[in-house]
Enzyme design. Structure first.
Site, PDB file in Angstrom:
ATOM      1  CG  ASP A  15       9.795  -2.669  -4.326  1.00  0.00           C
ATOM      2  OD1 ASP A  15       9.725  -1.751  -5.156  1.00  0.00           O
ATOM      3  OD2 ASP A  15       8.856  -2.963  -3.577  1.00  0.00           O
ATOM      4  CG  ASP A  60       8.036   1.845  -7.917  1.00  0.00           C
ATOM      5  OD1 ASP A  60       8.814   1.506  -7.003  1.00  0.00           O
ATOM      6  OD2 ASP A  60       7.029   1.201  -8.217  1.00  0.00           O
TER       7      ASP A  60
END
Length: 461
Positions: A140, A345
């Site tokens: 992440d 992201d």
């Protein structure tokens, strides 16, 4: 006879053109069967320059995952979780929450994309402790603090995972971080600290994610093994004792953000605050996560743009879009539409564009796809019914970034998701946008904070 041969040549040429993904005037012809997910994992190798080590990484729910789960979410629910994550990132960024080396000793970790599109979807397999115990961790870029579930932890406090819980008592290199240390006190600035545990003896941490999941436990240090012979000593991570939310099977998370707690910053003396990854187009194919930047001689295939950060939030990596094209034609979007910047992201699925940019993209894409029927109530607002079509002609979509570099998104995997345009509106033009992971598929995305730039290389996996 000559005419028959000519017709046969034309027919065969047309078949070859379609079967191999023909390109014509800004469009690509693809077979609809290529939209389908495969159920078997394809063995593959990672092609990275000499000196970069690699280890396996797989997707959370794909056929290459080391742990398969019976817990499946609907596409609509997956999108809901992704939107919740995107909204959380926007809120955090808006509210202000929370030197380069030419080093060839880089580390590469393979990745796979799975059929699931949960808000956190790519996983890497690393070793933790001495002796090293395999841990499957979500990857992440929107998080900093890494964590794993630790023993002792009962079913009421920890979710089921395939691997045994990491047991710190069985590792000779594990240590909890004392409460009165700088490492613990620095958690407060990044809003991860949760006070002191066990009568004040240990530093506590707590993280809450955009999809509602949470973790808390003891902030600790341990030896992290990225590849055989490639270790990170005294790696700071969370030893989780209490987890909540829609978690399933994986063992924890590895944070790749820009704050001090992240793996990227902790390993910056060796890898220069640089890393890259390639997210594969299909759940059965392999990609990679690599620590360190490629050598200067190996960056000729990249398109670079300046990297920026929010002034009070180090986590997120940002770039500036200056234009979007559809079918080879630049859209009429004023530069002011992109002034808020775009966060890149790995965990958000759908790209969120500011209102003006999204409206222009949607209109152009719908016009280019007007031969195909729109679904009136799709999970996104531009979804198609390709039933009965063996081939579909999809327009190319390209991003132009600050500095002038243009990046073509993969057709169709980087543009369509479940037969829907993988974009949505993020809000007014003054706000932030997010480049989601669908648009990033098959690109190597290089985050080089030491050099202050982001690079994109096409066809990397």
């Amino acid at each position: 006879m000559a005419l028959s041969r000519l017709l046969l040549f034309v027919l065969l040429s047309s078949y070859y053109y379609i079967a191999h993904g023909g390109h014509r005037n800004g469009f690509v012809v693809v077979q609809t069967r290529s939209f389908e997910s495969k159920s078997l994992c394809s063995a593959s190798t990672t092609n990275l320059e000499l000196g970069r080590a690699s280890v396996p990484v797989v997707h959370r729910h794909g056929p290459c995952a080391p742990s398969q789960s019976s817990h499946k979410l609907s596409f609509a629910e997956r999108l809901r979780l992704s939107r919740a994550r995107a909204n959380f990132i926007m809120s955090r960024a808006s509210n202000g929450m929370v030197s380069t080396r030419d080093d060839d000793a880089n580390v590469s970790i393979p990745t796979h994309l799975g059929g699931s599109v949960d808000s956190l979807e790519y996983v890497v397999t690393v070793g933790l402790g001495t002796p090293a115990v395999s841990q499957v961790l979500l990857m992440d870029t929107g998080s900093d603090l890494s964590w794993v579930q630790c023993a002792p932890c009962n079913s009421a406090a920890c979710y089921p995972q395939k691997d045994p819980l990491f047991d710190p008592t069985k590792s000779s290199t594990y240590a909890s971080i004392p409460c009165d240390t700088a490492a613990c006190q620095n958690l407060t600035a990044d809003r991860y600290q949760n006070g002191c545990t066990d009568g004040g003896a240990h530093c506590g941490y707590r993280v809450e994610y955009g999809d509602g999941s949470k973790t808390r436990g003891v902030y600790s240090t341990e030896t992290l093994t990225l590849a055989p012979g490639v270790t990170v000593e005294d790696f700071r991570f969370g030893c989780g004792r209490d987890q909540r939310g829609d978690n399933d099977k994986y063992d924890g998370l590895v944070g790749l953000g820009g704050a001090p707690e992240s793996l990227v910053v902790q390993t910056s003396p060796v890898y220069g605050r640089a890393f890259s990854y390639c997210l594969p187009a299909l759940n059965s194919d392999a990609g990679f996560l690599a620590l360190g930047a490629p050598r200067a001689a190996d960056t000729s295939g990249f398109v670079f743009t300046p990297m920026s950060h929010l002034s009070d939030t180090a986590t997120f990596y940002m770039v500036t879009l200056t234009g979007i094209s559809v079918a080879g034609k630049q859209l009429d979007i004023p530069p002011s539409a992109f002034r808020g910047g775009m966060i890149i992201d790995s965990g958000t699925v759908i790209t969120g564009l500011p209102q003006t940019a999204y409206n222009a993209l949607q209109a152009a894409f719908r016009k280019a796809m007007e031969a195909y029927p729109l679904l009136p109530n799709g999970d996104l607002d531009t979804c198609y019914n390709f039933t009965g079509y063996s081939n579909v002609t999809v327009p190319k979509v390209a991003f132009t970034f600050s500095g002038g570099g243009t990046v073509d998104l993969d057709v169709h995997n980087g543009i369509l998701l479940k037969d829907c345009l993988a974009f949505t509106e993020s809000g007014p033009d003054v706000g932030l946008g997010i480049i989601g992971n669908v648009n990033q598929r098959t690109l190597e995305v290089l985050y080089d904070a030491g050099q202050g730039k982001v690079g994109f290389r096409a066809g990397a996996c």
